[in-house]
Design a protein around this motif. Structure first.
Motif, PDB file in Angstrom:
ATOM      1  N   ILE A 104     -39.238  27.203 -55.685  1.00 59.09           N
ATOM      2  CA  ILE A 104     -38.682  28.560 -56.179  1.00 59.09           C
ATOM      3  C   ILE A 104     -39.160  29.684 -55.067  1.00 59.09           C
ATOM      4  O   ILE A 104     -39.848  29.448 -54.088  1.00 59.09           O
ATOM      5  CB  ILE A 104     -39.081  28.929 -57.751  1.00 59.09           C
ATOM      6  N   GLU A 105     -38.533  30.872 -54.991  1.00 64.12           N
ATOM      7  CA  GLU A 105     -38.835  31.896 -54.107  1.00 64.12           C
ATOM      8  C   GLU A 105     -39.719  33.034 -54.763  1.00 64.12           C
ATOM      9  O   GLU A 105     -40.121  33.668 -54.150  1.00 64.12           O
ATOM     10  CB  GLU A 105     -37.667  32.541 -53.362  1.00 64.12           C
TER      11      GLU A 105
ATOM     12  N   THR B  11     -32.806  33.724 -55.148  1.00 65.84           N
ATOM     13  CA  THR B  11     -31.599  33.509 -54.821  1.00 65.84           C
ATOM     14  C   THR B  11     -31.065  32.084 -54.763  1.00 65.84           C
ATOM     15  O   THR B  11     -29.889  31.394 -54.272  1.00 65.84           O
ATOM     16  CB  THR B  11     -31.900  33.738 -53.100  1.00 65.84           C
ATOM     17  N   SER B  12     -32.045  31.031 -55.094  1.00 71.59           N
ATOM     18  CA  SER B  12     -31.560  29.765 -55.252  1.00 71.59           C
ATOM     19  C   SER B  12     -31.534  29.292 -56.502  1.00 71.59           C
ATOM     20  O   SER B  12     -31.955  29.952 -57.527  1.00 71.59           O
ATOM     21  CB  SER B  12     -32.838  28.993 -54.816  1.00 71.59           C
TER      22      SER B  12
ATOM     23  N   SER C 122     -32.627  43.123 -55.572  1.00 65.78           N
ATOM     24  CA  SER C 122     -32.168  43.176 -54.261  1.00 65.78           C
ATOM     25  C   SER C 122     -31.290  42.188 -54.056  1.00 65.78           C
ATOM     26  O   SER C 122     -30.456  42.306 -53.056  1.00 65.78           O
ATOM     27  CB  SER C 122     -33.504  43.043 -53.467  1.00 65.78           C
ATOM     28  N   VAL C 123     -31.054  41.153 -54.775  1.00 65.18           N
ATOM     29  CA  VAL C 123     -30.118  40.164 -54.733  1.00 65.18           C
ATOM     30  C   VAL C 123     -28.713  40.213 -55.539  1.00 65.18           C
ATOM     31  O   VAL C 123     -27.709  40.306 -55.085  1.00 65.18           O
ATOM     32  CB  VAL C 123     -30.565  38.926 -54.974  1.00 65.18           C
ATOM     33  N   TRP C 124     -29.105  40.728 -56.783  1.00 62.80           N
ATOM     34  CA  TRP C 124     -28.103  40.609 -57.826  1.00 62.80           C
ATOM     35  C   TRP C 124     -27.788  41.908 -58.563  1.00 62.80           C
ATOM     36  O   TRP C 124     -27.030  41.947 -59.346  1.00 62.80           O
ATOM     37  CB  TRP C 124     -28.381  39.610 -58.917  1.00 62.80           C
TER      38      TRP C 124
ATOM     39  N   VAL D 206     -23.621  36.160 -41.885  1.00 62.08           N
ATOM     40  CA  VAL D 206     -23.853  37.677 -42.517  1.00 62.08           C
ATOM     41  C   VAL D 206     -23.322  38.770 -41.247  1.00 62.08           C
ATOM     42  O   VAL D 206     -22.860  39.819 -41.518  1.00 62.08           O
ATOM     43  CB  VAL D 206     -25.273  37.920 -42.893  1.00 62.08           C
TER      44      VAL D 206
ATOM     45  N   ASP E  50     -21.969  31.045 -61.344  1.00 64.94           N
ATOM     46  CA  ASP E  50     -23.139  30.867 -62.325  1.00 64.94           C
ATOM     47  C   ASP E  50     -23.080  31.239 -63.513  1.00 64.94           C
ATOM     48  O   ASP E  50     -23.821  31.017 -64.523  1.00 64.94           O
ATOM     49  CB  ASP E  50     -24.026  32.080 -61.624  1.00 64.94           C
TER      50      ASP E  50
ATOM     51  N   PHE F 183     -18.439  39.212 -55.792  1.00 62.82           N
ATOM     52  CA  PHE F 183     -18.997  38.883 -54.681  1.00 62.82           C
ATOM     53  C   PHE F 183     -18.123  38.806 -53.290  1.00 62.82           C
ATOM     54  O   PHE F 183     -18.589  39.202 -52.429  1.00 62.82           O
ATOM     55  CB  PHE F 183     -19.780  37.366 -55.039  1.00 62.82           C
TER      56      PHE F 183
END
Lengths: 314, 504
Positions: B46-47, B55-56, B129-131, B395, B409, B419
């Motif tokens: 995991i991060e 993110t994973s 920050s990601v979702w 990116v 997801d 997205f």
């Protein structure tokens, strides 16, 4: 102890070497494509969050500032935090160092347990079947990749017998032994052939020397003679080779740790490179450099103690 | 001699010292008080422990075990069911959601879960920050009482309830229980089926059963998740009985498993596609993109690159999403040659195509595509890149063609449509206005015919632009030991470890 007078100068010489390693690793990090913040946050991250992460890691600073800040931190014993797990790098590497120390120590012990008798046997029967056999086997061993040996040991030894653990590094002492035996054998298979060839050659030279012939003619007892004189003299080039080989040993640990899922420095380095966890990569490389320098220094000390004739220049 | 003995003694002390050194997890080897321990092998770590920054897949899967959300996807992944909210009302204009919370739910430290915790958590989810953008529709959150939460959106959003079943909207204590965010995530708590016992980065994660979980106590006492990055090692460890479940079972190993079976996340919620950058030459030529679309033979790729363990992709959104209705099309070489003749490159062109170096299926599919595109004079030059380098270029949109994938997801097409918008058309730069209109239609409707039409509108826009060419929906397999009971995985690769037991 005058034989060790080279030590202080050697230690002083290590400082610019380590600084050079830092410069090299830092440069590699800069020229390697793959922005750490982008890799960490993934393709869904917004440009704003990537910029914020870069600022948090100090990656928005000019490169010289980044480098000097890192050197300053290293000198003061601060290695920073892992980008990925946010845990202190020193703590992460400390846990992994234990595993790698186990692997390398047990692998080296096993290597020597094989190398010494095989070399003695081959050297004392030079040109005969045993000598040829050992040379052929060591030649084959040189060509076996460690990852292949590891997988074969798992497939044909660990799974059928059930005696060994092949996942991770276990908690209790006996479980640790069961975890480390096959990785140690794998490491020994990749290391022993080179050392056998070196030691066999050294022993051959020593066996044909005048003092050996004389001692035999005088009827000196063989066992203490072999241990006290023969092996002592023949081991010097082997120790030098073993020390200069420590870099390859660490590389072997990377492969073996990945094959056996051992959470050591090597497998951690692979993960950190993939994740662009640059502080972990930089500090692990620095640690590897310290280990290589340390082992070579130790080898010089051992050689100086074993052979009073040896003058190690500083 | 004394010096050598000193060295020997030091070596022995060093080895014994490290042998006796124990980690914090050593205190309870083999499970909690000798109870049942489920051991899982994951390909990656995991991060972190913050649901908003996962993110994973691994990070999201861990989140689902430790935390709860207001609603959650059903086990088969086809719809949403109650979780911390027992039920909810939606206003007629689809802009106000009133959630009624389950009473008696407690966090892992025993403190009660209330509407204040939910409001705080959703606000944090928006800042993620990601979702964060997935929760951008939320305008205000009200807490009229401890067990009621009212979520107001800034416009009609019939998809919000699906989004709130997604792990990054996990519920944590209000104000992080009085701690700073950093302090809280050093040892986080949620209301989920498992409590975090320890995380040893790069090595393992230990979870203890939450026996007070509102949905019943988990069947095992402890879960140990080991990080085993090597595919072969993971399979061998499953065979050796040291792992009960492994993720991302290599598809080549499916037929050779012994003492275990393969469980598939079926149907696949992942699409692998060919991204063509519409803002650079030569892929800015619509006729060239049309020609490439027409010549791609998906069946050949599925057989050749994935040994049949995939479905040909005729839509960008996988059929695992509701309201997606793919229509198979055959390659048409004559039409492709005609489109090529009409392009700016009638005599052929070179096209650089970047791929992730470790993704063998993508590499092989690239080689097959190279052969297919050669028929129309396109020389596809493959560039396998390290993931970081590939992502950087993707990116930054510094590429001509790229092998890309995305996974869903939640059982809804809405988040993937969003997205597409936030990623600049999945990094292609195409069909932005048309897909945005389709998404607006999707979130403002709740009836199936209208939702079907909105998805079809989205797919038509993608197809017309021809810059994101769907190739295949690969299957994802798990290796599961025969000792394991109750393991089921949804198309979105979600599973509930609380339902998993050991029969041995």
């Amino acid at each position: 102890m005058h034989r060790l007078r080279f030590l202080p100068k050697r230690l002083a010489q290590a400082i610019p070497l380590l600084l050079g390693v830092l410069v090299l690793v830092f440069t590699i990090r800069i020229i390697t494509p793959g922005d750490p913040a982008t890799v960490l946050l993934g393709p869904r991250a917004t440009p704003e969050s990537i910029a914020a992460a870069n600022a948090q890691f100090g990656l928005d600073q000019p490169l010289p500032n980044q480098f000097f800040a890192y050197v300053r931190n290293v000198v003061s014993g601060e290695f920073g935090f892992s980008l990925r797990s946010q845990q202190p790098v020193a703590e992460l590497l400390g846990e992994r160092l234990t595993v790698t120390a186990w692997l390398i120590t047990s692998g080296t012990v096993l290597t020597m347990l094989v190398t010494v008798p095989a070399s003695l046997w081959a050297a004392s029967r030079r040109g005969r079947v045993a000598d040829h056999g050992i040379r052929i086997v060591s030649l084959v061993g040189l060509g076996l990749p460690a990852f292949w040996v590891g997988v074969q040991l798992i497939q044909w030894v660990a799974i059928p017998t059930g005696w060994f653990r092949i996942v991770g590094f276990q908690d209790s002492f006996d479980a640790r032994i069961r975890s480390i035996i096959l990785p140690a054998i794998t490491l020994a298979v990749s290391q022993a052939p080179l050392l056998i060839r070196s030691m066999r050659s050294s022993l051959g030279d020593v066996l044909s020397s005048d003092y050996v012939r004389t001692s035999r003619a005088l009827g000196v007892a063989q066992r203490p003679f072999i241990v006290g004189y023969l092996l002592r003299n023949a081991s010097i080039p082997t120790i030098a080779l073993l020390a200069s080989n420590v870099g390859f040993l660490l590389f072997g640990a990377v492969v073996v740790e990945s094959t056996f899922s051992l959470p050591g420095l090597g497998s951690g380095m692979v993960q950190a490179v993939q994740q662009r966890d640059f502080l972990v990569v930089q500090t692990t490389t620095l640690l590897f450099a310290v280990i290589v320098l340390g082992v070579n220094l130790l080898a010089d000390v051992v050689i100086a103690l074993l052979d009073p004739r040896v003058e190690i220049s500083s | 001699m004394s010096e050598r003995w000193l060295f020997a003694a030091l070596a022995v002390v060093a080895v014994l010292g490290s042998a006796c050194a124990s980690t914090s997890a050593d205190a309870t080897p083999g499970g909690v008080n000798g109870g049942e321990e489920l051991v899982i092998g994951w390909i990656a770590d995991i991060e972190g422990l913050n649901p908003g920054e996962m993110t994973s897949n691994e990070g999201l899967r861990l989140t689902e075990q430790m935390y709860d959300t207001l609603v959650r996807p059903t086990v088969d992944g086809t719809s949403i069911e109650p979780a911390l909210a027992t039920d909810w009302d939606v206003s007629e204009d689809l802009s106000t959601y009133t959630f009624h919370l389950r009473s008696g739910v407690t966090f892992h430290d025993g403190s009660p879960m209330t509407s204040a915790d939910v409001a705080f958590s959703l606000e944090q989810a928006q800042l993620g920050s990601v979702w964060g953008s997935q929760f951008g529709a939320i305008d205000t959150i009200e807490t009229p009482d401890d067990l009621t939460v009212v979520v107001n959106t800034d416009s009609a959003d019939g998809d919000l309830v699906n989004v709130l079943g997604f792990a990054p909207s996990a519920i944590v204590p209000n104000d992080y229980g009085g701690k700073t965010k950093e302090e809280f995530y050093e040892a986080p708590i949620g209301t989920g089926a498992f409590k975090l016992h320890a995380w040893m980065p790069g090595d393992r994660i230990l979870l203890d059963a939450n026996t007070d979980w509102w949905d019943g106590s988990p069947l095992v006492d402890r879960v140990t998740i080991r990080i085993v990055g090597d595919d072969n090692a993971r399979v061998l460890q499953l065979r050796n009985g040291e792992l009960h479940i492994i993720d991302l079972l290599p598809l080549t190993a499916v037929e050779t498993l012994t003492g275990a079976e393969a469980v598939f996340a079926d149907p696949s919620a992942r699409t692998d596609f060919m991204a063509l950058n519409v803002d650079v030459s030569p892929t800015d030529d619509p006729h060239l993109r049309e020609a490439i679309n027409l010549v791609v033979d998906r069946e050949e790729i599925v057989i050749g690159a994935l040994n049949g363990f995939a479905d040909p992709a005729y839509t960008l959104l996988p059929a695992a999403f509701p309201h997606v209705h793919p229509i198979a099309t055959e390659p048409d070489l004559d039409a492709a040659r005609a489109a090529m003749a009409a392009s700016g490159y009638p005599d052929g062109v070179t096209l650089d195509y970047m791929l992730i170096a470790g993704d063998q299926a993508a590499i092989t599919s690239g080689e097959i595509l190279k052969g297919q595109l050669a028929q129309i004079g396109v020389d596809l030059r493959l560039h396998p890149l390290d993931y970081g380098a590939w992502l950087d270029k993707l990116v930054a949109r510094d590429y001509e063609g790229a092998g890309v994938f995305f996974t869903g997801d939640v059982p809804s097409s809405g988040p993937s449509m969003q997205f597409y918008a936030t990623s600049n058309g999945l990094f292609t730069g195409s069909a932005m206005a048309e897909t945005a209109a389709a998404r607006a239609h999707y979130v403002s409707e709740v009836e199936d015919p209208a939702l079907n039409a909105a998805v079809a509108e989205f797919e038509d826009a993608i197809r017309s632009a021809g810059a994101a060419i769907p190739l295949y929906h690969p299957q994802t397999a798990y290796g599961v030991s025969n000792d394991v009971t109750g393991f089921a995985v949804s198309p979105f690769q979600q599973y509930r470890l609380a339902d998993v037991g050991l029969s041995g």
